[in-house]
Design a protein around this motif. Structure first.
Motif, PDB file in Angstrom:
ATOM      1  N   ASN A 237      70.167 -33.151  70.542  1.00  0.00           N
ATOM      2  CA  ASN A 237      69.332 -32.080  69.997  1.00  0.00           C
ATOM      3  C   ASN A 237      67.845 -32.310  70.205  1.00  0.00           C
ATOM      4  N   ALA A 238      67.397 -33.556  70.154  1.00  0.00           N
ATOM      5  CA  ALA A 238      65.971 -33.842  70.363  1.00  0.00           C
ATOM      6  C   ALA A 238      65.557 -33.473  71.788  1.00  0.00           C
TER       7      ALA A 238
ATOM      8  N   ALA B  73      67.151 -31.322  73.728  1.00  0.00           N
ATOM      9  CA  ALA B  73      67.287 -29.872  73.861  1.00  0.00           C
ATOM     10  C   ALA B  73      66.088 -29.143  73.263  1.00  0.00           C
ATOM     11  N   THR B  74      65.580 -29.629  72.147  1.00  0.00           N
ATOM     12  CA  THR B  74      64.399 -29.018  71.523  1.00  0.00           C
ATOM     13  C   THR B  74      63.178 -29.172  72.431  1.00  0.00           C
ATOM     14  N   ALA B  75      63.005 -30.356  72.985  1.00  0.00           N
ATOM     15  CA  ALA B  75      61.907 -30.571  73.934  1.00  0.00           C
ATOM     16  C   ALA B  75      62.109 -29.720  75.179  1.00  0.00           C
TER      17      ALA B  75
ATOM     18  N   GLN C 223      63.574 -26.800  75.318  1.00  0.00           N
ATOM     19  CA  GLN C 223      63.257 -25.403  75.033  1.00  0.00           C
ATOM     20  C   GLN C 223      61.752 -25.165  75.188  1.00  0.00           C
ATOM     21  N   LYS C 224      60.952 -26.153  74.825  1.00  0.00           N
ATOM     22  CA  LYS C 224      59.501 -26.027  75.003  1.00  0.00           C
ATOM     23  C   LYS C 224      59.149 -25.940  76.490  1.00  0.00           C
TER      24      LYS C 224
ATOM     25  N   ASN D  10      64.948 -32.936  79.840  1.00  0.00           N
ATOM     26  CA  ASN D  10      64.909 -32.150  78.609  1.00  0.00           C
ATOM     27  C   ASN D  10      65.348 -30.712  78.875  1.00  0.00           C
TER      28      ASN D  10
ATOM     29  N   PHE E  48      68.536 -28.530  77.359  1.00  0.00           N
ATOM     30  CA  PHE E  48      68.417 -27.186  76.797  1.00  0.00           C
ATOM     31  C   PHE E  48      69.378 -26.228  77.513  1.00  0.00           C
TER      32      PHE E  48
ATOM     33  N   LYS F  92      72.686 -26.765  75.964  1.00  0.00           N
ATOM     34  CA  LYS F  92      72.750 -26.102  74.648  1.00  0.00           C
ATOM     35  C   LYS F  92      72.976 -24.608  74.847  1.00  0.00           C
TER      36      LYS F  92
END
Length: 156
Positions: free
Chosen positions: A62-63, A65-67, A69-70, A144, A148, A151
């Motif tokens: 998740n970390a 994937a969050t990065a 998405q940015k 990253n 994403f 995800k």
């Protein structure tokens, strides 16, 4: 006159998307196979580039994937939708099911050479009609973004 404005707008957009950040060195989860001249060898399953053996966990990080998405929001979303729908480039839905991680990572970090050598990348160019600009993603940004994509494809 309208055609000239459209062409100018596209040129400015492509230039703006090109970025110029320096790339980082390869990370520990990849190994490079090279030819005699020191360049990575070509493999149609992974494309061409330094990513030859990417280890991907069965569960989502998740970390990352969050990065990722940015990265998508800043560098990818103007051309790619998260659905199957083509915008400028192809939609990202199920992209991680269609291509191996090595191929995706090599494409986003070695765009120009992939478009020159890889038949899948060339086929996408024929459909999209717009060459993907090199976003100068670092290896970390590429990894990253890949997470994403996973995800988006439903990996939990």
């Amino acid at each position: 006159m309208n055609k000239m404005i459209l062409i100018l707008s596209i040129a400015v957009g492509l230039y703006a998307c090109s970025g110029n950040a320096p790339k980082k060195e390869a990370t520990a989860d990849q190994t490079a196979t090279t030819t005699e001249n020191g360049n990575p060898s070509y493999d149609p399953e992974r494309g061409t580039g330094k990513f030859t053996n990417v280890t991907v966990s069965p569960t989502l990080d998740n970390a990352l994937a969050t990065a990722g998405q940015k990265v998508y929001d800043v560098k990818c979303s103007s051309c790619h939708k998260l659905t199957e729908e083509k915008l400028v480039g192809p939609g990202w839905k199920d992209v991680t099911k269609r291509h191996k991680p090595e191929w995706i990572l090599n494409f986003v970090t070695n765009t120009d050479e992939m478009l020159q050598k890889d038949s899948k990348a060339q086929a996408m160019l024929e459909i999209c009609l717009v060459r993907m600009p090199n976003q100068n993603l670092t290896d970390e940004e590429a990894r990253n973004a890949y997470e994403f994509m996973r995800k988006n494809d439903g990996v939990k």
